[in-house]
Design a protein around this motif. Structure first.
Motif, mmCIF file in Angstrom:
data_model
loop_
_atom_site.group_PDB
_atom_site.id
_atom_site.type_symbol
_atom_site.label_atom_id
_atom_site.label_comp_id
_atom_site.label_asym_id
_atom_site.label_seq_id
_atom_site.Cartn_x
_atom_site.Cartn_y
_atom_site.Cartn_z
ATOM 1 N N SER A 1 69.255 41.369 -20.936
ATOM 2 C CA SER A 1 70.019 40.595 -19.945
ATOM 3 C C SER A 1 70.732 39.416 -20.583
ATOM 4 O O SER A 1 71.725 38.911 -20.039
ATOM 5 C CB SER A 1 69.090 40.104 -18.835
ATOM 6 O OG SER A 1 68.189 39.118 -19.316
ATOM 7 N N MET A 2 70.248 38.988 -21.774
ATOM 8 C CA MET A 2 70.877 37.879 -22.489
ATOM 9 C C MET A 2 71.867 38.364 -23.537
ATOM 10 O O MET A 2 72.335 37.591 -24.365
ATOM 11 C CB MET A 2 69.791 37.001 -23.133
ATOM 12 C CG MET A 2 68.900 36.302 -22.108
ATOM 13 S SD MET A 2 67.414 35.536 -22.848
ATOM 14 C CE MET A 2 68.139 34.207 -23.813
ATOM 15 N N LEU B 1 55.031 51.735 -21.306
ATOM 16 C CA LEU B 1 56.159 50.841 -21.573
ATOM 17 C C LEU B 1 57.424 51.379 -20.917
ATOM 18 O O LEU B 1 58.155 50.632 -20.237
ATOM 19 C CB LEU B 1 56.358 50.708 -23.085
ATOM 20 C CG LEU B 1 57.622 49.971 -23.540
ATOM 21 C CD1 LEU B 1 57.608 48.522 -23.074
ATOM 22 C CD2 LEU B 1 57.763 50.046 -25.061
ATOM 23 N N LEU B 2 57.693 52.659 -21.098
ATOM 24 C CA LEU B 2 58.901 53.256 -20.543
ATOM 25 C C LEU B 2 58.905 53.182 -19.018
ATOM 26 O O LEU B 2 59.927 52.851 -18.400
ATOM 27 C CB LEU B 2 59.022 54.708 -21.001
ATOM 28 C CG LEU B 2 60.251 55.477 -20.517
ATOM 29 C CD1 LEU B 2 61.534 54.802 -20.974
ATOM 30 C CD2 LEU B 2 60.188 56.923 -21.019
ATOM 31 N N ARG B 3 57.783 53.485 -18.412
ATOM 32 C CA ARG B 3 57.692 53.433 -16.959
ATOM 33 C C ARG B 3 57.941 52.014 -16.443
ATOM 34 O O ARG B 3 58.634 51.810 -15.439
ATOM 35 C CB ARG B 3 56.311 53.928 -16.509
ATOM 36 C CG ARG B 3 56.156 54.031 -15.005
ATOM 37 C CD ARG B 3 54.913 54.808 -14.628
ATOM 38 N NE ARG B 3 53.705 54.257 -15.206
ATOM 39 C CZ ARG B 3 52.488 54.721 -14.945
ATOM 40 N NH1 ARG B 3 52.327 55.739 -14.127
ATOM 41 N NH2 ARG B 3 51.433 54.175 -15.506
ATOM 42 N N THR B 4 57.402 51.013 -17.158
ATOM 43 C CA THR B 4 57.612 49.625 -16.757
ATOM 44 C C THR B 4 59.069 49.218 -16.931
ATOM 45 O O THR B 4 59.652 48.531 -16.081
ATOM 46 C CB THR B 4 56.705 48.690 -17.577
ATOM 47 O OG1 THR B 4 55.345 49.120 -17.455
ATOM 48 C CG2 THR B 4 56.809 47.252 -17.092
ATOM 49 N N LEU B 5 59.703 49.666 -18.019
ATOM 50 C CA LEU B 5 61.110 49.346 -18.255
ATOM 51 C C LEU B 5 62.013 49.967 -17.194
ATOM 52 O O LEU B 5 62.995 49.350 -16.757
ATOM 53 C CB LEU B 5 61.531 49.825 -19.640
ATOM 54 C CG LEU B 5 61.018 49.003 -20.822
ATOM 55 C CD1 LEU B 5 61.353 49.684 -22.132
ATOM 56 C CD2 LEU B 5 61.584 47.583 -20.787
ATOM 57 N N LYS B 6 61.695 51.164 -16.775
ATOM 58 C CA LYS B 6 62.499 51.797 -15.724
ATOM 59 C C LYS B 6 62.390 51.023 -14.418
ATOM 60 O O LYS B 6 63.383 50.823 -13.704
ATOM 61 C CB LYS B 6 62.048 53.247 -15.531
ATOM 62 C CG LYS B 6 62.467 54.173 -16.661
ATOM 63 C CD LYS B 6 61.992 55.596 -16.399
ATOM 64 C CE LYS B 6 62.465 56.546 -17.484
ATOM 65 N NZ LYS B 6 62.004 57.942 -17.250
ATOM 66 N N GLY C 1 65.250 46.737 -10.959
ATOM 67 C CA GLY C 1 65.277 45.399 -10.378
ATOM 68 C C GLY C 1 66.443 44.557 -10.853
ATOM 69 O O GLY C 1 66.936 43.701 -10.100
ATOM 70 N N CYS C 2 66.890 44.781 -12.091
ATOM 71 C CA CYS C 2 67.984 43.958 -12.625
ATOM 72 C C CYS C 2 69.298 44.733 -12.738
ATOM 73 O O CYS C 2 70.296 44.204 -13.240
ATOM 74 C CB CYS C 2 67.601 43.358 -13.974
ATOM 75 S SG CYS C 2 67.341 44.559 -15.294
ATOM 76 N N GLY C 3 69.273 45.988 -12.320
ATOM 77 C CA GLY C 3 70.511 46.763 -12.281
ATOM 78 C C GLY C 3 71.064 47.158 -13.627
ATOM 79 O O GLY C 3 72.279 47.265 -13.789
#
Length: 418
Positions: free
Chosen positions: A255-256, A273-278, A283-285
């Motif tokens: 995002s930065m 990790l992948l599931r959390t990133l998805k 949430g952040c589009g």
């Protein structure tokens, strides 16, 4: 508890500051005399629960398979699982329970450097009548070096080996300015040291570094750490952390406007990790799964060229229960590198138990130290010895393609080549 063992454990308790919290006997939890009971202390709750639960599920899948075929010499293998939440104090308490329980043959499948390193002095203090620790889920050095190496048998490659292999790949494709984001404890420092050593072999150094506190969750902000890391203008960033903290860092980095490759080591539990990133990406589009690399210590769990991977996939497809101590609400990813590692741990442990029970005169340590060139059904054989308490050394790589992790070998590295 026998007087000698009690005295030795007292020394460890005083050293660890746990005398006031010494738990009661756990004999009732041990099971029947016919069972082979393995004591497992791991995070089954908290931010790292996916590690303990998936390691358990993989091992349980194979042990259930063995038990359905008559067990080992007619005896069933059972895991006695206790939750430590990835915290040293409960890990010590659990270990004392296991050592006090005469039906527990050995310790198995512990998870995490902060917990394992605090347990090691306890194993040494009670070495005469204590129990060996098999196949902890950590690549740290303390259990691989004197004086603790003789009480622990590791199956997986070390963090030093993972990070050395990663640095070698980075160097080959021209990525030489490497930064690190790591957990501020024994685990993170072990990874930091491994990266430092790997870079030093190429006459390089860490260009910038930032840390976070153990137990961080994905909702926490890591923007400050991203800013610190980017002050070194890195070509790539190595993360030595839990999957929750790593996901938070990746979200904030992307995002930065940070688009360099971000690499995680095996402890990050790639599927969690992948599931959390998805989830965070929704949430952040934005897509947070690009330019990711994970080092692994087992083959790719979808590669059915290997006998053990085929059996693993077949047994896991039949459904494997969560441990009774698992935190409510956890949803398994199904297949993962972590559960495959637990599966392979159980494959090798079963062979050790078979050799141990085959000869009444053979001790458990002699059974495992006599295991040479054992075919575990993957692309590497397992060898232990009196001066070799690590069975495997191979390091693998994965990356994300079309929303899932895939093997990253050979030509796949060209995408990052300058």
């Amino acid at each position: 508890m026998a007087g000698c063992v009690a005295a030795q454990i007292m020394v460890a308790l005083l050293w660890c500051g746990l005398l006031s919290s010494f738990p009661g006997s756990a004999h009732a939890a041990g099971g029947s005399a016919s069972d082979i009971v393995l004591g497992m202390s791991a995070p089954f709750s908290g931010s790292s629960r996916g590690l303990g639960i998936e390691l358990y599920r993989g091992a349980r899948a194979y042990f259930d398979y063995v038990n359905s075929r008559g067990g080992v010499q007619g005896r069933k293998v059972r895991i006695l699982a206790l939750d430590d939440g990835y915290n040293p104090r409960p890990a010590l308490q659990n270990t004392i329970r296991f050592m006090d329980d005469k039906s527990v043959l050995c310790l198995f499948g512990y998870v995490g450097t902060p917990t394992v390193t605090r347990v090691l002095p306890l194993l040494k203090a009670a070495e005469r009548d204590g129990k060996l620790l098999f196949f902890p889920f950590t690549g740290a050095q303390p259990q691989r070096e004197a004086p603790y190496d003789r009480f622990v048998f590791n199956l997986r490659a070390s963090y030093r080996q993972e990070l050395s292999a990663l640095v070698n790949k980075f160097s080959l494709i021209g990525l030489r300015r490497i930064a690190i984001f790591y957990q501020n404890d024994a685990y993170g420092r072990s990874g930091w040291d491994g990266l430092r050593r790997g870079l030093a072999a190429h006459r390089l150094g860490i260009v910038s570094e930032a840390t976070y506190r153990r137990g961080a969750v994905a909702s926490e902000s890591m923007r400050e750490q991203v800013q610190i890391v980017m002050e070194g203008h890195p070509d790539a960033i190595v993360v030595v952390g839990s999957y929750m903290a790593s996901a938070a860092f990746i979200r904030d980095a992307r995002s930065m406007g940070v688009h360099v490759p971000i690499a995680n080591i095996s402890f990050s539990a790639s599927e969690n990790l992948l599931r959390t990133l998805k989830r965070l990406g929704k949430g952040c589009g934005r897509d947070l799964t690009g330019d990711l690399i994970n080092t692994q210590v087992v083959p790719y769990y979808r590669d059915e060229h290997f006998e053990s991977v085929r059996l693993y996939r077949s047994l896991m497809a039949g459904g494997v229960p969560l441990p009774e101590v698992a935190e409510e609400g956890y949803v398994s990813p199904g297949l993962s590198d972590v559960s495959l590692e637990g599966f392979l741990d159980a494959v090798v442990m079963t062979e050790i138990l078979r050799r141990f029970l085959d000869d009444p005169q053979r001790s458990l340590i002699h059974a495992v130290e006599g295991l040479h060139d054992y075919d575990a059904g993957i692309d590497a054989t397992v060898t232990f010895g009196q001066t070799r308490h690590q069975g495997l050394s191979r390091v693998y790589f994965t990356t994300v393609r079309q929303g899932r992790f895939v093997s990253l070998e050979g030509e796949g590295w060209r995408q990052w080549q300058k």
